[in-house]
Design a protein around this motif. Structure first.
Motif, PDB file in Angstrom:
ATOM      1  N   GLY A   1     113.622  77.767  33.491  1.00  0.00           N
ATOM      2  CA  GLY A   1     113.024  77.531  32.196  1.00  0.00           C
ATOM      3  C   GLY A   1     112.365  76.170  32.105  1.00  0.00           C
ATOM      4  O   GLY A   1     112.193  75.454  33.096  1.00  0.00           O
ATOM      5  N   LEU A   2     111.992  75.793  30.882  1.00  0.00           N
ATOM      6  CA  LEU A   2     111.243  74.567  30.603  1.00  0.00           C
ATOM      7  C   LEU A   2     112.168  73.545  29.948  1.00  0.00           C
ATOM      8  O   LEU A   2     112.805  73.827  28.938  1.00  0.00           O
ATOM      9  N   THR A   3     112.202  72.339  30.549  1.00  0.00           N
ATOM     10  CA  THR A   3     113.090  71.287  30.047  1.00  0.00           C
ATOM     11  C   THR A   3     112.265  70.089  29.596  1.00  0.00           C
ATOM     12  O   THR A   3     111.289  69.712  30.249  1.00  0.00           O
ATOM     13  N   GLY A   4     112.664  69.481  28.460  1.00  0.00           N
ATOM     14  CA  GLY A   4     111.980  68.296  27.975  1.00  0.00           C
ATOM     15  C   GLY A   4     112.949  67.328  27.331  1.00  0.00           C
ATOM     16  O   GLY A   4     113.975  67.735  26.765  1.00  0.00           O
ATOM     17  N   GLN A   5     112.605  66.040  27.425  1.00  0.00           N
ATOM     18  CA  GLN A   5     113.392  65.005  26.758  1.00  0.00           C
ATOM     19  C   GLN A   5     112.688  64.660  25.445  1.00  0.00           C
ATOM     20  O   GLN A   5     111.559  64.184  25.442  1.00  0.00           O
ATOM     21  N   VAL A   6     113.373  64.972  24.318  1.00  0.00           N
ATOM     22  CA  VAL A   6     112.762  64.801  23.002  1.00  0.00           C
ATOM     23  C   VAL A   6     113.740  64.049  22.096  1.00  0.00           C
ATOM     24  O   VAL A   6     114.831  64.552  21.788  1.00  0.00           O
ATOM     25  N   GLY A   7     113.330  62.848  21.680  1.00  0.00           N
ATOM     26  CA  GLY A   7     114.154  62.083  20.740  1.00  0.00           C
ATOM     27  C   GLY A   7     115.569  61.864  21.203  1.00  0.00           C
ATOM     28  O   GLY A   7     116.514  61.934  20.401  1.00  0.00           O
TER      29      GLY A   7
ATOM     30  N   THR B   1     118.077  66.564  25.286  1.00  0.00           N
ATOM     31  CA  THR B   1     117.525  67.415  26.345  1.00  0.00           C
ATOM     32  C   THR B   1     117.342  68.821  25.773  1.00  0.00           C
ATOM     33  O   THR B   1     118.317  69.467  25.348  1.00  0.00           O
ATOM     34  N   ILE B   2     116.091  69.250  25.756  1.00  0.00           N
ATOM     35  CA  ILE B   2     115.756  70.574  25.200  1.00  0.00           C
ATOM     36  C   ILE B   2     115.393  71.509  26.347  1.00  0.00           C
ATOM     37  O   ILE B   2     114.560  71.170  27.197  1.00  0.00           O
ATOM     38  N   LEU B   3     116.012  72.662  26.365  1.00  0.00           N
ATOM     39  CA  LEU B   3     115.733  73.665  27.395  1.00  0.00           C
ATOM     40  C   LEU B   3     115.327  74.974  26.728  1.00  0.00           C
ATOM     41  O   LEU B   3     116.025  75.463  25.834  1.00  0.00           O
ATOM     42  N   LEU B   4     114.195  75.511  27.138  1.00  0.00           N
ATOM     43  CA  LEU B   4     113.781  76.841  26.706  1.00  0.00           C
ATOM     44  C   LEU B   4     113.877  77.771  27.911  1.00  0.00           C
ATOM     45  O   LEU B   4     113.251  77.520  28.953  1.00  0.00           O
TER      46      LEU B   4
ATOM     47  N   GLU C   1     111.535  87.146  23.703  1.00  0.00           N
ATOM     48  CA  GLU C   1     112.464  86.153  23.173  1.00  0.00           C
ATOM     49  C   GLU C   1     112.467  84.895  24.028  1.00  0.00           C
ATOM     50  O   GLU C   1     112.118  84.920  25.217  1.00  0.00           O
ATOM     51  N   ALA C   2     112.854  83.780  23.409  1.00  0.00           N
ATOM     52  CA  ALA C   2     113.024  82.508  24.114  1.00  0.00           C
ATOM     53  C   ALA C   2     114.255  81.828  23.539  1.00  0.00           C
ATOM     54  O   ALA C   2     114.336  81.589  22.327  1.00  0.00           O
ATOM     55  N   ALA C   3     115.228  81.537  24.400  1.00  0.00           N
ATOM     56  CA  ALA C   3     116.451  80.860  23.951  1.00  0.00           C
ATOM     57  C   ALA C   3     116.247  79.349  24.021  1.00  0.00           C
ATOM     58  O   ALA C   3     115.621  78.830  24.949  1.00  0.00           O
ATOM     59  N   VAL C   4     116.795  78.634  23.030  1.00  0.00           N
ATOM     60  CA  VAL C   4     116.677  77.167  22.967  1.00  0.00           C
ATOM     61  C   VAL C   4     118.073  76.564  23.095  1.00  0.00           C
ATOM     62  O   VAL C   4     118.989  76.916  22.345  1.00  0.00           O
ATOM     63  N   LEU C   5     118.236  75.644  24.050  1.00  0.00           N
ATOM     64  CA  LEU C   5     119.483  74.913  24.217  1.00  0.00           C
ATOM     65  C   LEU C   5     119.225  73.431  23.943  1.00  0.00           C
ATOM     66  O   LEU C   5     118.217  72.874  24.425  1.00  0.00           O
ATOM     67  N   ILE C   6     120.108  72.797  23.182  1.00  0.00           N
ATOM     68  CA  ILE C   6     120.017  71.362  22.899  1.00  0.00           C
ATOM     69  C   ILE C   6     121.216  70.687  23.544  1.00  0.00           C
ATOM     70  O   ILE C   6     122.371  71.007  23.214  1.00  0.00           O
ATOM     71  N   ASP C   7     120.911  69.811  24.497  1.00  0.00           N
ATOM     72  CA  ASP C   7     121.967  69.102  25.237  1.00  0.00           C
ATOM     73  C   ASP C   7     122.963  70.075  25.860  1.00  0.00           C
ATOM     74  O   ASP C   7     124.186  69.873  25.818  1.00  0.00           O
ATOM     75  N   GLY C   8     122.439  71.151  26.408  1.00  0.00           N
ATOM     76  CA  GLY C   8     123.265  72.106  27.127  1.00  0.00           C
ATOM     77  C   GLY C   8     124.002  73.104  26.262  1.00  0.00           C
ATOM     78  O   GLY C   8     124.730  73.960  26.782  1.00  0.00           O
ATOM     79  N   ARG C   9     123.843  73.054  24.937  1.00  0.00           N
ATOM     80  CA  ARG C   9     124.520  73.990  24.029  1.00  0.00           C
ATOM     81  C   ARG C   9     123.505  74.914  23.378  1.00  0.00           C
ATOM     82  O   ARG C   9     122.435  74.474  22.940  1.00  0.00           O
ATOM     83  N   TYR C  10     123.866  76.194  23.311  1.00  0.00           N
ATOM     84  CA  TYR C  10     122.979  77.176  22.691  1.00  0.00           C
ATOM     85  C   TYR C  10     122.712  76.814  21.231  1.00  0.00           C
ATOM     86  O   TYR C  10     123.644  76.534  20.474  1.00  0.00           O
ATOM     87  N   ALA C  11     121.387  76.820  20.839  1.00  0.00           N
ATOM     88  CA  ALA C  11     121.016  76.456  19.471  1.00  0.00           C
ATOM     89  C   ALA C  11     120.340  77.596  18.731  1.00  0.00           C
ATOM     90  O   ALA C  11     120.590  77.791  17.534  1.00  0.00           O
ATOM     91  N   ALA C  12     119.472  78.344  19.424  1.00  0.00           N
ATOM     92  CA  ALA C  12     118.729  79.381  18.703  1.00  0.00           C
ATOM     93  C   ALA C  12     118.088  80.352  19.687  1.00  0.00           C
ATOM     94  O   ALA C  12     117.860  80.030  20.864  1.00  0.00           O
TER      95      ALA C  12
END
Length: 629
Positions: A391-397, A400-403, A428-439
């Motif tokens: 998936g796609l990882t980015g550093q935001v604010g 660590t955001i992973l789609l 669908e696309a799952a979003v993880l924030i700092d390794g935890r499922y968010a949405a």
């Protein structure tokens, strides 16, 4: 997409058109010699003899060949008239018939000629050169070789904006490829090491190194070409309207001609009958109606590639839709966002959209547009990476955001298994924030606003008996669309070969129509009784189709159905009305009330009436369609 030449220009360019012009000039010259210079016999007839021999000879050969192939029902009577007139020395009558016959055939040729062939368009687009690597990476030397020399295992450099020459797997590089021409799905698909690529796809801005996994002749593009060739070679023959009507009309004329000859003992009586019977309302009236329909369609944003289909649009009993771009807009949108407890929806969407700005994933633009539609401010991204299959990882604010996908989400955060929706019918696309499922962001390519009403409109207003979706997309997506628009029969996950097979099966049951917008739809379009391309995005699709609806709207499709019905109705009026008047003339000729020359003149008057009536096809004003959103 190439635009067909003006039918009237094609008329003048054709051999039959030149014969018609020469016949008209010969008749005028004959009248000058006879009336002005008082010449008689061969002195006045030589222009007529020249046209009948030089122009009518090849015309007769063509007609007789058509008769042998059982396609000459409308022309046979004209050929008999010419032969009879020549045997009896009636050169003026023979020339008038040559004028009528060649003029009608030239009009029909002008109306039905294609600007280019589908297979030629495919050949022009087909990759011909590949950059074969001597080493392992793009830094090594390359050589240009014909695509046919590529073997399985060869490493190939696919440069920016090039066509991918063979099916393969990415072994170096990161980028994206536009596969929409081949799959019909309107997405640019990201490619990384391990990603599969298909021949004919268009590379984006980054060079890729691929390893060939199939020979060029076994690639996806080559298979589509082969299936399309099969479809064109086995397209069911459709008898012309003129031939269907002309076959029985010829028998009536010959019978009445024989009666006149027997009653009078004069062969000129037979000639008079067959001359007045010459089926010019069919030979000229029908092509004029077709040309009028082409003009009428063009004014409504519809390009007719194969005018012969106009005779069949109003007779279609089965309509088959590809999914993407026909019943849908071809633009995925966010339909729902399932959140983990305590997560703010707008925040997670803004974070996802910020990272997706750096992705060419098919769903990236939909997520970005979803955030923009809500007026969300996107935070700055300091670092982005995309690992193959992760998936796609980015550093935001500072986060660590992973789609990524559902499977990777559960692997990285086992607690997400109880939070994710059990099933998803769409994308669908799952979003993880700092390794935890968010949405979980769910998306769909939504149906056109008018799709359901149009599907309901087809059986009631156009006598369509069966409507179905034939798509290469997933079963869940195709079923969702079918339920939304009211279609019961769905064929999902179907290859171009499978689409062709379904169309050929239903061709046995009645006239069919297939609507699509991708190269993968081209074989099915070519095989269907009526093939319609929605939009002008691909030359190959447009060439395979019988008609192209430029603005991809269902309202224009309804226009096309009504234009075909109007053309057929008025053409039948001209043909049957003209033949009715001709039968009256034949009866007069049987009893000697019409000579061969008067019969030819009477037939010309009937022709003019038929042509004037046929010309009404192009004169429609206002709205033809009765479909309202």
């Amino acid at each position: 997409m190439s635009t067909p030449e003006n039918p009237w220009v094609l008329f003048v360019k054709s051999r039959d058109g030149l014969t018609a012009v020469a016949a008209l000039v010969a008749i005028l010259l004959h009248l000058v010699l006879w009336l002005v210079m008082s010449l008689e016999g061969l002195q006045a007839d030589w222009p007529l003899v020249a046209v009948v021999v030089l122009g009518g000879g090849p015309l007769m050969i063509s007609v007789l060949r058509s008769v042998v192939r059982s396609k000459g029902g409308a022309d046979l009577l004209a050929a008999i008239s010419i032969i009879t007139a020549v045997l009896l020395g009636e050169w003026l009558v023979a020339t008038i018939i040559v004028l009528m016959l060649s003029g009608g055939q030239a009009l029909e040729e002008a109306a039905t000629r294609r600007a280019t062939s589908t297979l030629d368009a495919l050949a022009r687009r087909s990759p011909t050169i590949a950059h074969r690597l001597f080493g392992e990476t793009l830094a090594d030397d390359t050589e240009e070789v014909p695509v046919d020399e590529i073997r399985v295992g060869d490493r190939i450099a696919v440069l920016p904006h090039e066509l991918c020459p063979v099916d393969g797997e990415v072994v170096a590089g990161h980028g994206a490829m536009d596969e929409s021409y081949l799959t019909g799905e309107p997405y640019v698909v990201s490619k990384s090491v391990g990603s599969s690529v298909i021949s004919g796809a268009i590379n984006s801005d980054s060079a890729l190194t691929i390893e060939a996994t199939a020979l060029p002749q076994d690639s996806r593009y080559a298979k589509i070409v082969g299936v399309l060739r099969q479809a064109e070679e086995h397209r069911p023959a459709m008898r012309r309207l003129a031939d269907r009507l002309g076959s029985w009309y010829t028998l009536i004329a010959l019978f009445l001609g024989g009666v006149g000859w027997v009653l009078s003992g004069d062969p000129l009586r037979f000639l008079a009958v067959v001359v007045v019977a010459t089926p010019c309302p069919l030979l000229i009236g029908v092509p004029v109606a077709i040309i009028g329909a082409i003009s009428l369609a063009a004014r409504r944003g519809i390009i007719i590639k194969n005018p012969g289909m106009l005779e069949n649009t109003s007779r279609v009993t089965t309509v088959m839709f590809d999914k993407t771009g026909t019943l849908t807009y071809g633009r995925p949108v966010i339909t729902a966002i399932d959140l983990a407890p305590g997560v703010d929806e707008n925040k997670v969407l803004a974070l996802a959209a910020a990272v997706e700005h750096y992705s060419r994933h098919p769903l990236a633009s939909a997520i970005i547009q979803g955030a923009q539609a809500r007026g969300l401010e996107l935070p700055a991204v300091t670092e982005v990476s995309e690992r193959p299959g992760q998936g796609l990882t980015g550093q935001v604010g500072g986060h660590t955001i992973l789609l990524t996908n559902r499977k990777t989400t559960i692997t990285l955060d086992s607690a997400s298994a109880g939070l994710l929706p059990h099933t998803s019918a769409g994308m669908e696309a799952a979003v993880l924030i700092d390794g935890r499922y968010a949405a979980l962001i769910q998306l769909r390519d939504e149906p056109r606003a008018s799709a359901a009403d149009f599907i309901a409109h087809l059986p009631g207003k156009h006598d369509v008996e069966k409507i179905m979706i034939i798509s290469g997309d997933r079963e869940s997506e195709a079923r969702y669309l079918a339920e939304k628009v009211g279609i019961e029969e769905v064929h999902a996950g179907v290859s171009p070969e499978g689409k062709l097979a379904i169309v050929e099966d239903y061709n046995q049951r009645g006239p069919t129509m297939f609507l699509g917008d991708g190269i993968n739809d081209a074989p099915a379009m070519a095989a269907a009784t009526v093939g319609v391309a929605m939009g002008a995005g691909s030359d190959i699709t447009a060439e395979a189709a019988d008609a192209v609806i430029l603005d991809s709207s269902l309202e224009r499709l309804d226009d096309l159905l009504h234009i075909g019905a109007r053309m057929r109705r008025i053409a039948l009026q001209s043909a049957l009305g003209g033949m009715g008047l001709s039968i009256i003339g034949m009866i007069l000729a049987v009893f000697g009330l019409l000579t061969p020359l008067l019969g030819a003149i009477a037939q010309e008057v009937i022709d003019v009436l038929a042509i004037l009536n046929s010309a009404r096809v192009a004169m429609a004003r206002g709205t033809l369609a009765d479909f309202e959103k």
